[in-house]
Write a protein that holds these residues in place. Structure first.
Motif, PDB file in Angstrom:
ATOM      1  N   LEU A  12       0.896  -1.151   0.000  1.00 41.41           N
ATOM      2  CA  LEU A  12       0.000   0.000   0.000  1.00 41.41           C
ATOM      3  C   LEU A  12       0.933   1.198   0.000  1.00 41.41           C
ATOM      4  CD1 LEU A  12      -2.609  -1.082   2.695  1.00 41.41           C
ATOM      5  CD2 LEU A  12      -2.800  -1.256   0.199  1.00 41.41           C
ATOM      6  N   TYR A  35      -1.980   1.806   7.659  1.00 48.75           N
ATOM      7  CA  TYR A  35      -2.405   0.723   8.554  1.00 48.75           C
ATOM      8  C   TYR A  35      -3.929   0.652   8.612  1.00 48.75           C
ATOM      9  CZ  TYR A  35       2.251  -0.549  10.208  1.00 48.75           C
ATOM     10  OH  TYR A  35       3.540  -1.008  10.276  1.00 48.75           O
ATOM     11  N   GLU A  37      -5.984   1.544   6.204  1.00 48.46           N
ATOM     12  CA  GLU A  37      -6.412   0.979   4.921  1.00 48.46           C
ATOM     13  C   GLU A  37      -6.225  -0.538   4.907  1.00 48.46           C
ATOM     14  OE1 GLU A  37      -5.374   1.090   0.143  1.00 48.46           O
ATOM     15  OE2 GLU A  37      -4.617   2.708   1.413  1.00 48.46           O
ATOM     16  N   ALA A  38      -5.105  -1.015   5.437  1.00 45.81           N
ATOM     17  CA  ALA A  38      -4.861  -2.459   5.483  1.00 45.81           C
ATOM     18  C   ALA A  38      -5.948  -3.153   6.304  1.00 45.81           C
ATOM     19  CB  ALA A  38      -3.477  -2.750   6.064  1.00 45.81           C
ATOM     20  N   ARG A  41      -9.335  -3.106   4.349  1.00 46.56           N
ATOM     21  CA  ARG A  41      -9.314  -4.032   3.215  1.00 46.56           C
ATOM     22  C   ARG A  41      -9.000  -5.468   3.634  1.00 46.56           C
ATOM     23  NH1 ARG A  41      -5.678  -1.368  -1.344  1.00 46.56           N
ATOM     24  NH2 ARG A  41      -6.193  -3.370  -2.307  1.00 46.56           N
ATOM     25  N   LEU A  43      -6.212  -6.746   4.729  1.00 44.19           N
ATOM     26  CA  LEU A  43      -4.921  -7.174   4.198  1.00 44.19           C
ATOM     27  C   LEU A  43      -3.954  -7.386   5.361  1.00 44.19           C
ATOM     28  CD1 LEU A  43      -4.578  -4.668   1.219  1.00 44.19           C
ATOM     29  CD2 LEU A  43      -5.164  -7.109   1.087  1.00 44.19           C
ATOM     30  N   VAL A  45      -0.433  -7.167   6.933  1.00 44.76           N
ATOM     31  CA  VAL A  45       0.852  -6.473   6.783  1.00 44.76           C
ATOM     32  C   VAL A  45       1.933  -7.538   6.972  1.00 44.76           C
ATOM     33  CG1 VAL A  45       2.381  -4.720   7.753  1.00 44.76           C
ATOM     34  CG2 VAL A  45      -0.093  -4.290   7.602  1.00 44.76           C
ATOM     35  N   VAL A  72       2.154  -5.702   2.074  1.00 47.86           N
ATOM     36  CA  VAL A  72       0.961  -6.469   2.435  1.00 47.86           C
ATOM     37  C   VAL A  72       0.905  -7.758   1.624  1.00 47.86           C
ATOM     38  CG1 VAL A  72      -0.432  -4.475   3.144  1.00 47.86           C
ATOM     39  CG2 VAL A  72      -0.449  -5.202   0.748  1.00 47.86           C
ATOM     40  N   SER A  74      -1.039  -9.839  -0.707  1.00 49.95           N
ATOM     41  CA  SER A  74      -2.105  -9.510  -1.642  1.00 49.95           C
ATOM     42  C   SER A  74      -1.906 -10.270  -2.942  1.00 49.95           C
ATOM     43  CB  SER A  74      -2.100  -8.005  -1.918  1.00 49.95           C
ATOM     44  OG  SER A  74      -3.043  -7.670  -2.911  1.00 49.95           O
TER      45      SER A  74
END
Length: 146
Positions: A12, A35, A37-38, A41, A43, A45, A72, A74
């Motif tokens: 990200l 963090y 956003e992770a 979503r 996701l 880290v 991340v 992904s």
């Protein structure tokens, strides 16, 4: 100095334009958002925070482009490409990062006949604060193609 090729990784990212003096404030804001956003979503880290700079300035007052990246897990294509670089693990306070880290690495590159590509990365393996002797920051400087 160690010559290395980093693997491409999914990250990200938050892009910014700033001076060296503004990095700390901008990093706190960017990584808070990354963090969050992770989490949103869902996701995972999977690595330490890293900074990616293009043509980092040689003074504290010139603005430059800096990407704050958070690795991340992904299935999306990697956002940060592989990098052939020289690297060095710096341990200590931020005040000596350039003199004891970057400068030493650039001198070793010059002695080996290597040219910098303009891209540099800092990977924050351990961060205890700007004045801490316990910080562990991996410096990577891209190698220009011959």
């Amino acid at each position: 100095m160690d010559i290395h090729t980093t693997e491409a990784i999914a990250v990200l990212r938050r892009k910014g334009r700033m001076t060296i003096a503004q990095i700390g404030e901008q990093a706190a804001l960017a990584y808070g958002a990354l963090y969050a956003e992770a989490m949103t979503r869902q996701l995972v880290v999977n690595g330490p925070p890293l900074f990616v700079a293009q043509s980092m300035p040689r003074d504290a007052h010139t603005e430059f482009e800096l990407d704050f990246c958070l690795p991340v897990a992904s299935d999306e294509p990697p956002a940060l490409p592989a990098l052939r670089c020289v690297r060095l693990m710096y341990e200590g306070p931020l005040a000596k990062l350039f003199t004891d880290g970057y400068q030493a690495l650039l001198q070793a590159m010059a002695a080996a006949g290597l040219r910098a590509s303009g891209e540099s990365r800092e990977i924050y393996h351990a961060w205890r604060g700007p004045e801490s002797a316990d910080n562990r920051i991996e410096i990577q400087i891209g190698i220009a193609h011959a």
